[in-house]
Design a protein around this motif. Structure first.
Motif, short mmCIF file in Angstrom:
data_model
loop_
_atom_site.label_atom_id
_atom_site.label_comp_id
_atom_site.label_asym_id
_atom_site.label_seq_id
_atom_site.Cartn_x
_atom_site.Cartn_y
_atom_site.Cartn_z
N SER A 1 14.31 -14.37 -5.96
CA SER A 1 13.97 -12.97 -6.17
C SER A 1 13.35 -12.73 -7.56
CB SER A 1 15.20 -12.08 -5.98
OG SER A 1 16.15 -12.42 -6.95
N ASP A 2 13.79 -13.54 -8.56
CA ASP A 2 13.24 -13.28 -9.90
C ASP A 2 11.82 -13.83 -10.05
OD1 ASP A 2 13.93 -15.92 -9.82
OD2 ASP A 2 14.81 -15.98 -11.84
N ARG A 3 11.32 -14.45 -9.00
CA ARG A 3 9.94 -14.96 -9.03
C ARG A 3 9.01 -14.06 -8.19
NH1 ARG A 3 8.38 -19.30 -11.95
NH2 ARG A 3 9.72 -18.48 -13.59
N ILE A 4 9.59 -12.99 -7.65
CA ILE A 4 8.79 -12.08 -6.82
C ILE A 4 8.53 -10.80 -7.61
CG2 ILE A 4 8.68 -10.81 -4.63
CD1 ILE A 4 10.88 -12.77 -3.62
N VAL A 5 7.27 -10.43 -7.72
CA VAL A 5 6.93 -9.18 -8.39
C VAL A 5 6.51 -8.18 -7.32
CG1 VAL A 5 5.48 -8.06 -10.12
CG2 VAL A 5 6.11 -10.49 -10.40
N ARG A 6 7.27 -7.10 -7.20
CA ARG A 6 6.95 -6.07 -6.20
C ARG A 6 5.97 -5.08 -6.81
NH1 ARG A 6 12.99 -4.45 -5.45
NH2 ARG A 6 12.65 -4.60 -7.68
N VAL A 7 4.78 -5.05 -6.21
CA VAL A 7 3.73 -4.23 -6.78
C VAL A 7 3.38 -3.07 -5.84
CG1 VAL A 7 1.38 -4.21 -7.72
CG2 VAL A 7 2.76 -6.30 -7.86
N ALA A 8 3.34 -1.88 -6.40
CA ALA A 8 2.87 -0.71 -5.64
C ALA A 8 1.39 -0.53 -5.96
CB ALA A 8 3.65 0.52 -6.04
N ASN A 9 0.54 -0.61 -4.92
CA ASN A 9 -0.90 -0.43 -5.15
C ASN A 9 -1.35 0.93 -4.62
OD1 ASN A 9 -3.49 -1.08 -5.97
ND2 ASN A 9 -4.02 -2.02 -4.00
N LYS A 10 -2.52 1.29 -5.07
CA LYS A 10 -3.14 2.56 -4.68
C LYS A 10 -2.34 3.76 -5.19
CE LYS A 10 -4.89 0.36 -0.48
NZ LYS A 10 -5.27 0.49 0.92
N ASP B 1 0.87 -1.17 0.00
CA ASP B 1 0.00 0.00 0.00
C ASP B 1 0.91 1.23 0.00
OD1 ASP B 1 -1.64 2.10 0.63
OD2 ASP B 1 -2.81 0.98 2.13
N THR B 2 0.87 1.98 -1.10
CA THR B 2 1.83 3.09 -1.21
C THR B 2 1.55 4.18 -0.19
OG1 THR B 2 0.43 3.86 -3.02
CG2 THR B 2 2.54 2.91 -3.61
N THR B 3 0.33 4.20 0.34
CA THR B 3 0.06 5.22 1.35
C THR B 3 0.79 4.86 2.65
OG1 THR B 3 -1.94 4.11 2.12
CG2 THR B 3 -2.21 5.70 0.36
N VAL B 4 1.16 3.60 2.80
CA VAL B 4 1.89 3.15 4.00
C VAL B 4 3.38 3.06 3.72
CG1 VAL B 4 2.12 1.30 5.70
CG2 VAL B 4 -0.14 1.86 4.77
N GLY B 5 3.72 2.61 2.48
CA GLY B 5 5.14 2.47 2.12
C GLY B 5 5.52 1.01 1.95
N PHE B 6 6.73 0.82 1.44
CA PHE B 6 7.23 -0.52 1.12
C PHE B 6 7.57 -1.27 2.40
CE2 PHE B 6 10.58 -3.51 -0.26
CZ PHE B 6 9.89 -4.15 -1.27
N THR C 1 -1.35 7.97 -3.76
CA THR C 1 0.01 8.45 -3.50
C THR C 1 0.98 7.90 -4.55
OG1 THR C 1 -0.55 8.02 -1.20
CG2 THR C 1 1.70 8.76 -1.64
N ARG C 2 1.98 8.73 -4.91
CA ARG C 2 3.05 8.23 -5.77
C ARG C 2 3.98 7.35 -4.94
NH1 ARG C 2 4.72 9.39 -10.24
NH2 ARG C 2 3.50 10.60 -11.73
N PRO C 3 4.41 6.22 -5.46
CA PRO C 3 5.28 5.34 -4.66
C PRO C 3 6.71 5.87 -4.59
CG PRO C 3 4.95 4.44 -6.84
CD PRO C 3 4.14 5.71 -6.80
N GLU C 4 7.45 5.39 -3.58
CA GLU C 4 8.88 5.71 -3.52
C GLU C 4 9.53 5.10 -4.76
OE1 GLU C 4 10.04 3.81 0.39
OE2 GLU C 4 7.92 3.36 0.10
#
Ligand SMILES: Nc1nc2c(ncn2[C@@H]2O[C@H](COP(=O)(O)OP(=O)(O)OP(=O)(O)O)[C@@H](O)[C@H]2O)c(=O)[nH]1
Ligand SMILES: [Mg+2]
Lengths: 455, 623
Positions: free
Chosen positions: A332-341, A313-318, A345-348
């Protein structure tokens, strides 16, 4: 006039289309008494036994009491000119499982028994209608559940893999010939290949085999599908994303953290690839017994996952803390880091692979692309690509690869041709096993055709 | 009426081995030949051995056969081929004095107990109830026998071609054998026709030797036979061969004769060997090759004849002569005899069993060129197997079959039976899938036990072998344990520009290094060292070194053999009816029915039988 070419005494029956409600169901009957037996329960214009092979006939299947079960279309394959190489009948009925079952049970009262799994293919193989690789591909067609998968299986049926293996085998036979030439015809006035050239040939073959081996994970993906775990802290929007994917309110969504407890499983098809989605409980420390159990299940889902969609949740942060926990369980190449919402808010920067809003649908296209890319690896797949999706083929290729590598080792140890040849021959046998060919005089024949031998 | 246990037709390389071995096993043997002094004629090149053929000679020798002894006694040059490679492909080859070879062979046959020579031509074989009972000679005499081994070489309906003219005969100046083919065809055998060729013979004094490259023999020469006494060998003075080449001018002349070539005009029907083509074939098929290598080989110590190896031809005489004169060193050449091709009958060898007994007629054996092979060595290998088996059958003893993992002879016969052949079959090392364990140097360890069992190898020799095997295994044990300290080995490593050692390594480990030889290690051991003394014998030394150096590979080959053995052990009943199994491909059914393989292993090697045929067969054998 029909005549069975088969030595199988039994006539077998089974439903050829997947069990379930579809437009039509096909029931297949194969074996020496296929045609006369079906005749006994069939009422049409002509007796099936009098019909030519490869013709289709309209009529009805009757119960023992004489009552019609359903209108059917019957295809006749006589003189062994069928998929199995035996006399066969295909009965197409309305796609109601009840009707198909009823017809099969009527047939079982004749001299017909229920087929074992894979028995049709086995008969086709034993009757020389299919080679081993093709037989296995057919089994894959039957088991394949996705659209791409079906394409993969078909293209193998067409023999793309077989052709590829054949050509690798030929290359190998050529290289072996160069080595044998020097062993058996050392006295001849011919130009013998240098070791560097032989190494180069072997390297080329290794490279191609390794490329084929790489397609295996892909082959597996298109056959079996991929498990995708939606994981993240509570309230990240995991359930919202699942609902977005499915275009329905499948999971409960609320602003209360810890909404999802049990795992929710749904299938999603993207370009024919089946993604098995697992919406999980948000992971956090909690005293609530039910939520605790949910978190435990989330962690298990993480372990089983082929791909992890790590939602934040980008409003909370990574969530660095949770990320390092996931990294312990997944590559690590099987993990997709997704910024939601991202609508709020714009993500870091630099923290995420994909930025989306499960609410507005922003960034979904790139999420789909990303999922596909991770699932398929770097392989680019076309209808013409040879794909290894069968574990037996994969094993044989692996063995061939190992043998080629030890052949190179022998060369490095400065051992002479007769030692190198041991491994080259083994590799050739490994490849031969895939396409069902056994080494015979191929090497000598190649030598005689390409070199002027004989003083 | 004369009567023998066994009659052998033909006194060539197969016939000699068959007759002598059976006679030594206690059978009364009649050896039929048109000329009693013409045993063991070398109809083609005056040489024995070569790649893979040398192996066959060693194997025949270990079984107690004659070829190695005769070659050693008549050899005028000995070389080991492939010396730069590993021991599995080292192969002995000798040039031989043609006359002496035949003299020694003839006197060896004459001196064999239980063996009589019948100077006759056999025109008919007589069977009763599918069992051989005798033969009929050209003079009408009937001779009775319990078994018959036919080793008729190229004589069955032999036809020799030079240009468009042809003469009946099996070899220059000798009559063909007629009648026998028909006799067998009447019994139900299928006959075929093959072709082989021989080059012209040149006069020794007409060749300009000075300008040619010389190829001398090895110093010291090595004999084939384990029974050849070291102190007497070599028996004959040693000579060199010479090398020359054809060129474009020569090729052009030869091409002029293509129109009158019995080969290209289709006059010759028989199929020739691809590995030993005639010169016209080479020029025709490999047109861009600018020159072909030729070997000038002496035919004997006192012979004026030179054999020009590589120039086998059946082109018209004038063309042969004209072309020869354009070859370097042959400008003034006198051609004593032109080259010719010879066509002859053979019986496609799927008709014999692994014992070389025919499947159709009991007690009838075929060996040598009649089975479609070429070469003296291939003939000898079959001859001894046929002779031993005929004797065993007559004596009511179990048959004798060598496997592919035991001997080249096993490979040879299994290939013939399973694959048949429609061109003359020659042995190559690449035909042996277990090449690394089928070496010349261990042929005694592989086969002498059989020779001894059949009474063809004397007891002392066999005891010696047993003794040697003990010493070898003891030496190998010591090598595993004994360490050489860096101080001792480092001077050697330095001399070879290798990194010096920090730790003491075992002998085994050191010998396994490609750069080191066993003798390097011996050089640092004191004279009275136990290991050094143990391996002082040449044969022991050789075995210990090979066994240590190549152990990894040899072991892998053994594993493979064991894996394959599984299939070699699944027997198929002899009367198995393949026709009833419709699930086997039509071709597979036909081939299986023809060959009647004894095992699944054998069945899987039959050409035209597919892997799925084999799996069907396995299913049927199980049920
Ligand atoms: N603005 C905005 N709100 C969102 C977005 N995605 C989810 N939400 C809201 O965030 C809240 C939590 O959403 P859920 O989907 O229930 O979150 P969750 O990750 O499943 O939470 P748990 O099941 O409790 O772990 C809801 O109120 C959603 O409406 C988004 O992209 N934009
Ligand atoms: Mg949720």
């Amino acid at each position: 006039m029909s005549q069975s070419l088969s030595q199988n005494e039994d006539t077998i029956v089974a439903l050829a289309t997947p069990n379930g409600v579809g437009a039509i169901s096909v029931i297949r009957v194969s074996g020496p008494s296929a045609i006369p037996s079906v005749d006994k329960v069939f009422s049409g214009k002509k007796k099936l036994i009098d019909c030519a092979s490869h013709t289709i006939h309209y009529g009805r299947i009757l119960e023992s009491g004489g009552e019609a079960i359903d209108d059917v279309l019957i295809s006749v394959f006589s003189d062994g000119r069928s998929f199995t190489g035996e006399d066969s009948i295909e009965i197409s009925t309305h796609g109601n499982p009840f009707i198909a079952q009823k017809i099969i049970s009527v047939l079982l009262l004749q001299e017909i028994r229920l087929a074992e799994p894979g028995e049709f293919t086995k008969r086709a193989y034993l009757n020389g209608k299919l080679d081993l690789a093709q037989a296995e591909a057919v089994a894959d067609v039957i088991n394949s559940r996705t659209e791409v998968s079906l394409r993969g299986a078909r293209n193998q049926l067409d023999g793309i893999l077989s052709k590829k293996i054949d050509s690798l085998r030929e290359q190998l036979i050529h290289t072996s010939s160069l080595i044998e030439l020097e062993l058996d015809f050392a006295e001849e006035d011919i130009h013998f290949m240098s070791l560097q050239e032989i190494v180069r040939n072997i390297d080329e073959i290794i490279e191609e085999i390794e490329a084929l081996l790489k397609t295996f994970s892909f082959g597996k993906v298109i056959r079996d599908g991929v498990n995708v775990a939606l994981v993240g802290p509570p309230n990240a929007g995991k359930s919202s994303l699942l609902n977005y994917f499915l275009k329905e309110a499948r999971a409960i969504v609320s602003e209360v953290p810890g909404t999802t407890r049990d795992i929710i499983r749904e299938d999603l098809f993207i370009d024919g690839i089946m993604f098995r989605l697992f919406d999980t409980a948000g992971i956090r420390a909690t005293e609530d017994a039910v939520e605790k159990e949910g978190v435990l299940r989330s962690r298990n889902a993480l372990k089983e996952a082929d791909i992890v969609l790590f939602l934040n949740d980008t409003t909370v942060g990574f969530s660095e803390h949770l990320y390092s926990e996931i990294l312990e369980l997944n590559q690590s190449d099987r993990i997709v880091r997704v910024a939601n919402k991202v609508d709020i808010t714009r993500p870091e920067p630099d923290k995420y692979d994909v930025q989306i809003s499960a609410k507005t649908g922003v960034g979904m296209q790139s999420l789909f692309e990303k999922l596909k890319a991770v699932a398929l690896g770097s392989s680019t797949y076309t209808e013409r690509t040879a794909i290894v999706s069968n574990i037996r083929h994969y094993d044989s290729l692996n063995k061939a690869n190992e043998h080629l590598k030890s052949a190179k080792e022998s060369i490095n140890k400065r051992l002479t041709g007769e030692f190198i040849s041991v491994d080259l021959r083994n590799a050739e046998n490994d490849l031969g096993e895939i396409v069902g060919k056994i080494t015979s005089d191929d090497i000598l024949n190649n030598i005689f055709s390409k070199f002027c031998i004989g003083k | 009426m004369r009567s023998f246990d066994l009659i052998v037709v033909g006194g060539g390389h197969a016939g000699i081995e068959a007759a002598v071995s059976a006679a030594k096993m206690g059978c009364s043997v009649g050896l039929v030949s048109m000329d009693k002094n013409g045993m063991g004629r070398m109809s083609c090149n005056p040489a024995i051995g070569g790649s893979a053929k040398g192996h066959l000679v060693h194997e025949v020798d270990a079984l107690g056969g004659a070829m190695g002894l005769i070659a050693d006694q008549s050899g005028i040059q000995f070389r080991t081929l492939n010396k730069s490679k590993g021991p599995a492909v080292w192969a002995g080859r000798s040039q031989n004095d043609r006359e002496i070879y035949s003299e020694i062979a003839s006197s060896m046959v004459a001196g064999t107990q239980n063996l009589s020579i019948i100077e006759e031509m056999i025109i008919d074989a007589i069977e009763e109830g599918k069992k051989i009972v005798g033969v009929r000679t050209a003079h009408g005499e009937e001779i009775k026998c319990k078994a018959l081994v036919v080793c008729s070489g190229t004589f069955l309906n032999g036809l020799m071609h030079t240009g468009m003219s042809s003469t009946k005969g099996g070899r220059f100046g000798e009559k063909p054998s007629v009648g026998l083919t028909d006799s067998f065809v009447k019994m139900g055998f299928e006959a075929g026709r093959l072709k082989t060729g021989t080059p012209p013979r040149l006069h020794k004094n007409s060749i300009n030797w000075q300008i040619l490259d010389e190829q001398p023999g090895d110093v010291p020469p090595l004999p084939f036979s384990l029974r050849t006494p070291k102190d007497k060998f070599p028996y004959q003075p040693q000579l060199s061969c010479h090398i020359t080449y054809t060129d474009q001018t020569v090729h052009k002349i030869l091409e002029k004769g293509f129109g009158d070539s019995p080969l290209f005009t289709g006059k010759i029907q028989g199929v020739g060997p691809r590995y030993c083509p005639s010169i016209e074939d080479k020029i025709n098929r490999f047109a861009d090759k600018e020159r072909h290598q030729l070997f000038l080989e002496p035919e004997g110590l006192n012979s004026e004849l030179i054999y020009i190896n590589g120039f086998s031809t059946s082109l018209p005489v004038e063309i042969q002569f004209e072309a020869l004169k354009k070859i370097k060193g042959l400008e003034e050449v006198v051609m004593v005899r032109p080259g010719y091709a010879v066509e002859y009958d053979y019986f496609p060898p799927h008709q014999v069993d692994l014992t070389l007994e025919t499947k159709l007629i009991q007690g009838l054996y075929f060996a040598g060129q009649i089975n479609g092979t070429s070469g003296y060595e291939e003939a000898a290998g079959q001859g001894i197997i046929a002779g031993i088996n005929a004797a065993l059958k007559i004596q009511g003893r179990p048959e004798f079959v060598l496997t592919r993992s035991e001997a080249y002879i096993g490979v040879l016969i299994d290939d013939l039976v399973d694959k048949s052949t429609n061109e003359p079959y020659r042995m190559f090392t690449s035909r042996a899938e277990h090449r690394l364990v089928l070496r010349q140097d261990n042929s005694d360890q592989r086969l002498m036990k059989y020779g001894y069992e059949f009474g063809l190898i004397p007891k002392e020799m066999f005891d010696e072998l047993k003794q040697r095997e003990l010493v070898i295994s003891k030496a190998k044990d010591i090598a595993e344990k004994k360490r050489i300290v860096p101080n001792d080995i480092n001077p050697i490593l330095e001399r070879k520009e290798l990194a010096i050692a920090d730790n003491a390594d075992t002998i085994t480990k050191l010998v396994r290094r490609p750069e080191l030889e066993l003798k390097d290690i011996l050089s640092v051991l004191p004279e009275d060292d136990e290991f050094k003394l143990l391996i002082s014998d040449d044969k022991v030394y050789e075995q210990v070194e090979i066994n240590i150096k190549y152990e990894g590979y040899i072991q892998r080959q053994q594993e493979l053999i064991q894996k394959m053995e599984k299939y070699e052990k699944i027997n198929i009943p002899l009367n198995f009816d393949y026709l009833k199994i419709k699930t086997i491909s039509t071709e597979g059914r036909e081939k299986l029915g023809k060959v009647k393989p004894r095992t699944i292993g054998q069945a899987s090697r039959i050409s035209g039988v597919t892997p799925s045929d084999i799996s069907v067969l396995l299913v049927y054998l199980k049920s």
